[in-house]
Design an enzyme around this catalytic site. Structure first.
Site: not given
Ligand SMILES: CC(C)(COP(=O)(O)OP(=O)(O)OC[C@H]1O[C@@H](n2cnc3c(N)ncnc32)[C@H](O)[C@@H]1OP(=O)(O)O)[C@@H](O)C(=O)NCCC(=O)NCCS
Ligand SMILES: CC(C)(COP(=O)(O)OP(=O)(O)OC[C@H]1O[C@@H](n2cnc3c(N)ncnc32)[C@H](O)[C@@H]1OP(=O)(O)O)[C@@H](O)C(=O)NCCC(=O)NCCS
Lengths: 507, 507
Positions: B272, B295, B389, B409
């Site tokens: 991200g 990773e 991970g 949002k």
């Molecule tokens: C948690 C995770 C989704 C955050 O992703 P990010 O790109 O840093 O964060 P963003 O703020 O862009 O959020 C991603 C989406 O979730 C939505 N979102 C984030 N928090 C939200 C909440 N509390 N309620 C509703 N939607 C939410 C954002 O609006 C965004 O939506 P969009 O794609 O429609 O715009 C991402 O880190 C993830 O998949 N983590 C799990 C896996 C992981 O940690 N991998 C690495 C380990 S090695």
């Protein structure tokens, strides 16, 4: 052997004093690392003397509370006594004492619930603050000042290393014939200097028989002569036997499918009566040449060893019922051929647990239909005991089994619920859920597939219709259908939820 | 180098065929292990051909769905294409594709979300069922039949070992100058025969440069020449920069307190934009001689390496934006001096992560006031991506940091809530929560102490009053006060909860 024979180091002999004198060395606000793990090896005199001192201070209107770090749960003489006088400012990492629980749940004391394998390293890393005093029970002091451990190791090595001042309790009740049962690993380092923990089988010895300590830190030596206090196990009830039966059938099935060796893999068994009953079931079971790599040695394991079914058990504490404890103490010389006690950062080490491929069996308070497990909280808010080592084992186990009667409080509460009120083990860490009703094998299943087997195999017949109805409606009404839920009624099975709803309605 | 030069083994040259012909070897109901990790090293031709085949079967009214196991997320040519034709019966262990997500959340396909370090061993243990076919992208086939890996390793070694039949895609776009960057560890065993994984530093080499495979299992070789498809990172926005700033201040503070070495400990950085921004911040930061054990290698890490700030990075995949990917491919020969790619059971191995003492930084969807983290579910029911991970790292890290903007949002949703709707990382696994508002250091704190710092340091000003009010009322009304909650309104901050309440009221 008298206590005099147990304190062979002359410098330390000169520090012998009463428990009251020793307790006077602990000042208000101190962080105190104490020995003790599930009712074994806790200090028996100094905490009581300290509780008196605190009580007297409070009676004079003076504030006096301390932070207490242990291995795990202790006994009424420690947790009970200090809780009764409101002596805890902070307690970590695990407790199971009724008075302590009451203080925590009334909001009077702070409690930090930590994975047992993490505690020692957090202390080393400086994450828990400064450790002022250690109060550690040992079985003897050698001539050269090294210490013979007693019936639990827990975090003792770390407390002895980290504390500014050390108070020893030398307990002559402990049979010094257990010399040779302990394995104190001094090879741990802080990153980036860590190296592999070289254990490849439960019986591997990698450390010392004794604690090594700078004698100048020892400020007091207190003599005691009293046994560990443990509660007897209740004989297995019908439900526990059914649970044990389901697990044994499952393990036998896994052997037949070639997924488990004939003699299993090393067993870990949690605390409590159900866990003990499963071990009891193994005595009549078909498995031979068993081993254990676990936290505590319970009655059931001792029976397996004595019956020749278990070859070796590694643990960090001996947590036996009174009769078994007596027998163990008398047989210490024999027992050390098949029992090894290690520091808890080693008995619970993720690295070793994953390498050995443990079969982990732990209790739970609630499981939800998607396989999340709550091991710690009643109604999401009140602590029962703590996560203990269950997370260390469940996450890294070869097989992670959670077990419970399907209902609590005489059937008034379903232990299978739509959504748990607190999560200790996530859906990613739970392979099997088992109740007296049956067993749900969740490996490789999606949330919705899990819901079906958990409801059908594990829930009590009285609660099945309600759970099915929730799941069916959630499948239709849930905004997302990966893990279908009705957020506004996910907790409706809980008495606490009903009570809150009722009180709002009355407002 | 043409593709012909890449397939040097004569027996395998004879198996070259078109993607359509290869896809025809995959039958309905098969379990297929595919390469691919966060948009790198996924097969580019066969899944598309397979999607066409499935679509045609469906048009004829014939059922055709398969189970797909990968390393992690892939790309539109794989997850997107197969989801669009409703070709997935089951998908594991991680995805991030919009079409795939839609299918999962509408309830049309099953998805099993697994810790990435667990997948290979579950396959070996027989927990996931039988693996029928592997479809794996490689960079070349050596004369002796061994295979040169491409831009990700993931679970490829395991799929190649476990599948009955193997389909190779040989991608001539990948610069074969990356030969020597991979480290395929063949030392893993099933318990009880496991031994320590001998990695003591991110750069330690413990394995082979190539995959070894029984050539008789290879049923098809497909030639491709196309680049990995990755989305560009957006330049860091103001919030990401603030989050990065808080983390850098915190790390500098830890160095000053002597809790971290001057050059830190190995970094892990999640997927991200925020994660990428933190890495960007390190370029201007005071830290030198950094390493990573992570990773995925993102743009930010590559920049650190190029700037001479990072000495070494270990990962399982190269997940770069299009320009950076092109540069990396051109510089493969240089890059392999400072980059190593490993199988994901090694890049994410709990044993190694704990030993090295990783600083883990991952994103979150919601954190609650008690420090529980939801990384996967929107409104508790709809999957976003998966745990990936993050659990492997958070649980075993030296420091486990979770980061997020305080709202989502456009401010309509608070990412700090009273109770998370799904737990991926429990209160026991979260050391630090950070938003653009500030950082909460939770180490050693009890739940109630955590609530104060999370609300005051991390919540958005618009939501602070509501969170404070919840916590204050919970302190008074909660049946237990270890983790005070009002169960019937714990989710009231969620739009999904409000919608459900409204629809019940209308009934
Ligand atoms: C948690 C995770 C989704 C955050 O992703 P990010 O790109 O840093 O964060 P963003 O703020 O862009 O959020 C991603 C989406 O979730 C939505 N979102 C984030 N928090 C939200 C909440 N509390 N309620 C509703 N939607 C939410 C954002 O609006 C965004 O939506 P969009 O794609 O429609 O715009 C991402 O880190 C993830 O998949 N983590 C799990 C896996 C992981 O940690 N991998 C690495 C380990 S090695
Ligand atoms: C979860 C745990 C409390 C279960 O203990 P147990 O002795 O096997 O199970 P019990 O059925 O006797 O339950 C213990 C108490 O919780 C109550 N309880 C259990 N489920 C309940 C529920 N869903 N709702 C309310 N109360 C419940 C029981 O009624 C009983 O209360 P009581 O002491 O007032 O009679 C115990 O296993 C534990 O503390 N686990 C966490 C630590 C751990 O796993 N350690 C071992 C790891 S190495």
């Amino acid at each position: 052997m008298s206590n005099a024979d147990r304190i062979l180091n002359p410098a330390l002999r000169s520090k012998i004093m009463s428990a009251d004198e020793a307790a006077a060395l602990i000042t208000p606000g101190a962080n105190v690392g104490m020995s003790g793990f599930t009712g074994a090896g806790y200090p028996k005199a100094v905490p009581l003397a300290l509780a008196n001192r605190i009580d007297a201070a409070h009676a004079r209107g003076e504030p006096f509370r301390i932070g207490v770090w242990t291995g795990a749960s202790t006994a009424p003489e420690l947790d009970g006594a200090l809780a009764k006088v409101n002596g805890f400012a902070m307690r970590l990492p695990y407790q199971s004492d009724p008075n302590c629980r009451k203080q925590i749940n009334s909001g009077e004391m702070e409690y930090t619930d930590i994975h047992l394998s993490h505690v020692a390293q957090y202390a080393w890393f400086g994450f828990l603050g400064h450790l002022d005093v250690a109060v550690v029970e040992v079985a003897a002091v050698l001539e050269d000042g090294r210490l013979l451990p007693a019936n639990s190791i827990g975090n003792n090595k770390t407390w002895l290393d980290q504390a500014d001042k050390v108070i020893l309790e030398v307990n002559s009740w402990v049979n010094s014939g257990l010399d040779g049962m302990h394995d104190i690993y001094y090879g741990t380092r802080r990153p980036p200097d860590r190296r592999p923990v070289p254990i490849n089988a439960p019986g591997d010895r990698i450390g010392d028989r004794y604690y090594t300590i700078d004698p100048s830190k020892i400020v007091a030596v207190v003599e005691t002569d009293s046994r560990d206090r443990n509660s007897p196990f209740t004989p297995p009830d019908a439900n526990s036997k059914l649970i044990a039966g389901h697990i044994l059938d499952f393990l036998a099935h896994e052997v037949r499918r070639g997924r488990l060796p004939r003699n299993m893999l090393p067993l870990q068994s949690g605390v409590g009566n159900v866990a003990n009953a499963v071990l009891g079931g193994l005595i009549e079971g078909p498995f031979e040449d068993l081993t254990a790599y676990t936290e505590v040695l319970q009655d059931g394991m001792l029976d397996l060893i004595k019956a020749g079914k278990m070859r070796f058990a590694s643990a960090t504490a001996v947590s036996l019922s009174p009769d078994a404890a007596l027998a163990f103490n008398n047989d210490a010389h024999e027992m050390k051929k098949s029992v090894i006690l290690r520091p808890q950062e080693i008995s619970n080490h993720p690295e070793v647990i994953r390498r050995l491929g443990i079969i982990a069996m732990n209790g739970l308070i609630e499981a939800d239909i998607y396989g999340n497990v709550n091991s710690t909280h009643i109604g999401g808010t009140a602590i029962m005991n703590g996560i203990g080592g269950s997370g260390d084992f469940a996450r890294n186990a070869f097989l992670s089994i959670f077990m419970t009667p399907s209902t609590a409080k005489n059937g008034a509460i379903s232990c299978i619920v739509p959504m748990v009120t607190h999560v200790d083990h996530t859906e990613h860490d739970v392979h099997v859920v088992v109740t007296e009703q049956g067993l749900a094998d969740l490996r490789g299943l999606s949330p919705k597939q899990r819901a079906k087997v958990i409801i059908e195999n594990c829930a009590h017949p009285d609660y099945k219709p309600g759970l099915r109805a929730y799941f069916t409606r959630a499948l239709e009404e849930s905004p997302g259908r990966h893990t279908p839920h009705l957020l506004d009624e996910a907790f409706r099975f809980l008495p606490e939820w009903k009570a809150q709803q009722a009180s709002r309605a009355a407002e």
